[in-house]
Write an enzyme that holds these catalytic residues in place. Structure first.
Site, PDB file in Angstrom:
ATOM      1  CE  LYS A  13      38.619 -87.381  40.009  1.00  0.00           C
ATOM      2  NZ  LYS A  13      39.280 -86.224  39.443  1.00  0.00           N
ATOM      3  CG  ASP A 138      37.642 -89.149  36.479  1.00  0.00           C
ATOM      4  OD1 ASP A 138      38.672 -89.497  35.874  1.00  0.00           O
ATOM      5  OD2 ASP A 138      37.470 -88.015  36.937  1.00  0.00           O
TER       6      ASP A 138
HETATM    7  C1  LIG Z   1      40.230 -84.625  34.417  1.00  0.00           C
HETATM    8  C2  LIG Z   1      39.787 -85.887  35.112  1.00  0.00           C
HETATM    9  O1  LIG Z   1      38.882 -85.601  36.170  1.00  0.00           O
HETATM   10  C3  LIG Z   1      40.999 -86.577  35.737  1.00  0.00           C
HETATM   11  O2  LIG Z   1      40.632 -87.520  36.662  1.00  0.00           O
HETATM   12  C4  LIG Z   1      39.103 -86.821  34.157  1.00  0.00           C
HETATM   13  O3  LIG Z   1      39.945 -87.228  33.139  1.00  0.00           O
HETATM   14  C5  LIG Z   1      37.799 -86.267  33.632  1.00  0.00           C
HETATM   15  O4  LIG Z   1      36.901 -87.330  33.699  1.00  0.00           O
HETATM   16  P1  LIG Z   1      35.332 -87.153  33.549  1.00  0.00           P
HETATM   17  O5  LIG Z   1      34.850 -85.984  34.347  1.00  0.00           O
HETATM   18  O6  LIG Z   1      34.748 -88.512  33.810  1.00  0.00           O
HETATM   19  O7  LIG Z   1      35.275 -86.752  32.057  1.00  0.00           O
HETATM   20  P2  LIG Z   1      34.255 -87.137  30.925  1.00  0.00           P
HETATM   21  O8  LIG Z   1      32.868 -86.897  31.401  1.00  0.00           O
HETATM   22  O9  LIG Z   1      34.642 -88.457  30.362  1.00  0.00           O
HETATM   23  O10 LIG Z   1      34.669 -86.008  29.870  1.00  0.00           O
HETATM   24  C6  LIG Z   1      34.255 -84.666  29.927  1.00  0.00           C
HETATM   25  C7  LIG Z   1      34.933 -83.910  28.772  1.00  0.00           C
HETATM   26  O11 LIG Z   1      36.309 -83.666  29.078  1.00  0.00           O
HETATM   27  C8  LIG Z   1      37.155 -83.881  27.977  1.00  0.00           C
HETATM   28  N1  LIG Z   1      38.126 -84.948  28.300  1.00  0.00           N
HETATM   29  C9  LIG Z   1      37.925 -85.768  29.372  1.00  0.00           C
HETATM   30  C10 LIG Z   1      38.846 -86.738  29.703  1.00  0.00           C
HETATM   31  C11 LIG Z   1      39.994 -86.866  28.902  1.00  0.00           C
HETATM   32  N2  LIG Z   1      40.911 -87.782  29.177  1.00  0.00           N
HETATM   33  N3  LIG Z   1      40.175 -86.046  27.838  1.00  0.00           N
HETATM   34  C12 LIG Z   1      39.252 -85.096  27.527  1.00  0.00           C
HETATM   35  O12 LIG Z   1      39.440 -84.359  26.578  1.00  0.00           O
HETATM   36  C13 LIG Z   1      36.251 -84.229  26.819  1.00  0.00           C
HETATM   37  O13 LIG Z   1      35.992 -83.038  26.124  1.00  0.00           O
HETATM   38  C14 LIG Z   1      34.960 -84.700  27.478  1.00  0.00           C
HETATM   39  O14 LIG Z   1      33.849 -84.416  26.714  1.00  0.00           O
HETATM   40  N1  LIG Z   2      25.112 -87.797  40.155  1.00  0.00           N
HETATM   41  C1  LIG Z   2      25.745 -86.695  39.742  1.00  0.00           C
HETATM   42  N2  LIG Z   2      26.505 -85.998  40.600  1.00  0.00           N
HETATM   43  C2  LIG Z   2      27.151 -84.897  40.182  1.00  0.00           C
HETATM   44  N3  LIG Z   2      27.107 -84.405  38.939  1.00  0.00           N
HETATM   45  C3  LIG Z   2      26.369 -85.063  38.039  1.00  0.00           C
HETATM   46  C4  LIG Z   2      25.669 -86.232  38.408  1.00  0.00           C
HETATM   47  N4  LIG Z   2      25.033 -86.670  37.309  1.00  0.00           N
HETATM   48  C5  LIG Z   2      25.323 -85.797  36.321  1.00  0.00           C
HETATM   49  N5  LIG Z   2      26.126 -84.832  36.734  1.00  0.00           N
HETATM   50  C6  LIG Z   2      26.681 -83.745  35.887  1.00  0.00           C
HETATM   51  O1  LIG Z   2      28.100 -83.926  35.778  1.00  0.00           O
HETATM   52  C7  LIG Z   2      28.797 -82.683  35.948  1.00  0.00           C
HETATM   53  C8  LIG Z   2      30.171 -82.966  36.577  1.00  0.00           C
HETATM   54  O2  LIG Z   2      29.964 -83.386  37.883  1.00  0.00           O
HETATM   55  P1  LIG Z   2      31.065 -84.029  38.809  1.00  0.00           P
HETATM   56  O3  LIG Z   2      30.633 -83.812  40.214  1.00  0.00           O
HETATM   57  O4  LIG Z   2      31.370 -85.419  38.408  1.00  0.00           O
HETATM   58  O5  LIG Z   2      32.291 -83.090  38.463  1.00  0.00           O
HETATM   59  P2  LIG Z   2      33.773 -83.233  38.766  1.00  0.00           P
HETATM   60  O6  LIG Z   2      33.979 -83.476  40.225  1.00  0.00           O
HETATM   61  O7  LIG Z   2      34.441 -82.052  38.154  1.00  0.00           O
HETATM   62  O8  LIG Z   2      34.176 -84.546  38.002  1.00  0.00           O
HETATM   63  P3  LIG Z   2      35.559 -85.025  37.468  1.00  0.00           P
HETATM   64  O9  LIG Z   2      36.566 -84.925  38.523  1.00  0.00           O
HETATM   65  O10 LIG Z   2      35.205 -86.451  37.134  1.00  0.00           O
HETATM   66  O11 LIG Z   2      35.832 -84.150  36.288  1.00  0.00           O
HETATM   67  C9  LIG Z   2      27.880 -81.848  36.835  1.00  0.00           C
HETATM   68  O12 LIG Z   2      28.054 -80.480  36.612  1.00  0.00           O
HETATM   69  C10 LIG Z   2      26.477 -82.326  36.449  1.00  0.00           C
HETATM   70  O13 LIG Z   2      25.972 -81.540  35.385  1.00  0.00           O
END
Ligand SMILES: C[C@](O)(CO)[C@H](O)COP(=O)(O)OP(=O)(O)OC[C@H]1O[C@@H](n2ccc(N)nc2=O)[C@H](O)[C@@H]1O
Ligand SMILES: Nc1ncnc2c1ncn2[C@@H]1O[C@H](COP(=O)(O)OP(=O)(O)OP(=O)(O)O)[C@@H](O)[C@H]1O
Length: 283
Positions: A13, A138
């Site tokens: 995404k 997400d």
């Molecule tokens: C930044 C985005 O990627 C935008 O799409 C998302 O809101 C993040 O989504 P995500 O990776 O699924 O995040 P999560 O795994 O739920 O959260 C990771 C960490 O980011 C912070 N977090 C995340 C989402 C949010 N709305 N507020 C936050 O403060 C929190 O500290 C949380 O512990």
């Molecule tokens: N199946 C998986 N694929 C990728 N990362 C994973 C998975 N399962 C656990 N993780 C953990 O989640 C962390 C974030 O990975 P992800 O690829 O979702 O990051 P991101 O693209 O930054 O996500 P977002 O945009 O939702 O913040 C990784 O660094 C890893 O430690």
């Protein structure tokens, strides 16, 4: 008898804009963001087991088996549905981790939808999205599979129909921790809520960008380079940077120039996730 196998896509995404409105008492941030999918992603293959075991066969560097969002999604769905079946899972991973293109969340959503189908649970999308939210902010948009304007922490979704350009996505070779960016004291957390729909033009900024660009010179560099050709934006909390082009040919041309020094790819924006298009074909 060989168990039936199912291979499903797990798309990336982009956040086309991202405004941070405030911080909730639990530390999570209230956002307004627009999600769109890319026709580009990982591929998961599933095979049902009749012994209840959940096993991911592909190893991830730095992610233990039971911490993987794929395994967590399968375990939660199995526990909450009371299903006695298990699953073998393999993944072809091409999405960068910590890239802001939602790889982990997308993998979790593909697992939920794939197992709902293979285990014949017949859960509706609302129930799967609610389970998904407990795995990550997400996950619900990937479960629903339509481009959306998102509010709350990303779970209140309204379908939208943005243009579907070709994107150049640059992948700086750094992994950005979402939690680290959201806890930075310098983050802007007071953007006024947008009340007009559709979101008016001129709101495409990402409030995370200044903090990410300050901390990560590689991201700054990617923004500067792509910015010579088009508006260069940050997705989520980075590290990926993207820009839209009206045709594949133009995106390919810019990508060829930039990927001499940087890693990146070209992909079409899509308002219906390729996972949902494939599931539609199956049914
Ligand atoms: C930044 C985005 O990627 C935008 O799409 C998302 O809101 C993040 O989504 P995500 O990776 O699924 O995040 P999560 O795994 O739920 O959260 C990771 C960490 O980011 C912070 N977090 C995340 C989402 C949010 N709305 N507020 C936050 O403060 C929190 O500290 C949380 O512990
Ligand atoms: N199946 C998986 N694929 C990728 N990362 C994973 C998975 N399962 C656990 N993780 C953990 O989640 C962390 C974030 O990975 P992800 O690829 O979702 O990051 P991101 O693209 O930054 O996500 P977002 O945009 O939702 O913040 C990784 O660094 C890893 O430690």
């Amino acid at each position: 008898m060989t168990a039936a196998r199912l291979t499903l896509p797990s798309p990336a995404k982009l956040n086309l804009m991202l405004h941070i409105l405030g911080r909730r008492p639990d530390g999570y941030h209230e956002l307004q963001t627009i999600f769109q999918f890319l026709d580009y992603g990982d591929e998961l293959t599933f095979a049902v087991r009749d012994d209840g075991v959940i096993r991911l066969h592909t190893e991830f560097e730095g992610v233990p088996h039971d911490s993987n969002l794929i395994v967590k999604a399968a375990q939660k769905l199995q526990a909450q549905s009371g299903c006695a079946l298990g699953i073998d899972i393999w993944i072809e991973k091409i999405l960068p981790m910590g890239g802001g293109i939602g790889g982990g969340s997308s993998n979790a959503a593909t697992t939920l939808l794939g197992l709902n189908h293979l285990w014949q649970l017949d859960w509706d999308i609302d129930r799967l999205a609610a389970l998904g939210l407990s795995l990550g902010a997400d996950v619900p948009v990937f479960v629903r599979g339509h481009a959306a304007f998102a509010e709350g922490v990303g779970e209140k979704l309204t379908p939208v129909e943005p243009e579907e350009p070709w994107y150049v996505v640059l992948v700086p070779q750094v992994s950005v921790s979402t939690a680290e960016i959201f806890s930075d004291p310098l983050l802007t957390r007071n953007s006024p809520p947008i009340k007009v729909r559709p979101v008016p033009k001129g709101n495409s900024r990402n409030d995370c960008l200044p903090v990410v660009a300050r901390r990560y010179p590689d991201v700054r560099n990617a923004l500067n380079l792509l910015g010579k050709f088009t508006e260069a934006k940050l997705t989520g909390t980075g590290s990926c940077v993207f820009g839209g082009f009206p045709s594949k040919a133009e995106a390919d041309k810019v990508s060829a120039l930039l990927t001499e020094t940087l890693t990146g790819f070209v992909a079409k924006g899509s308002n219906v996730s390729m996972l949902h298009r494939k599931l539609q074909d199956l049914l």
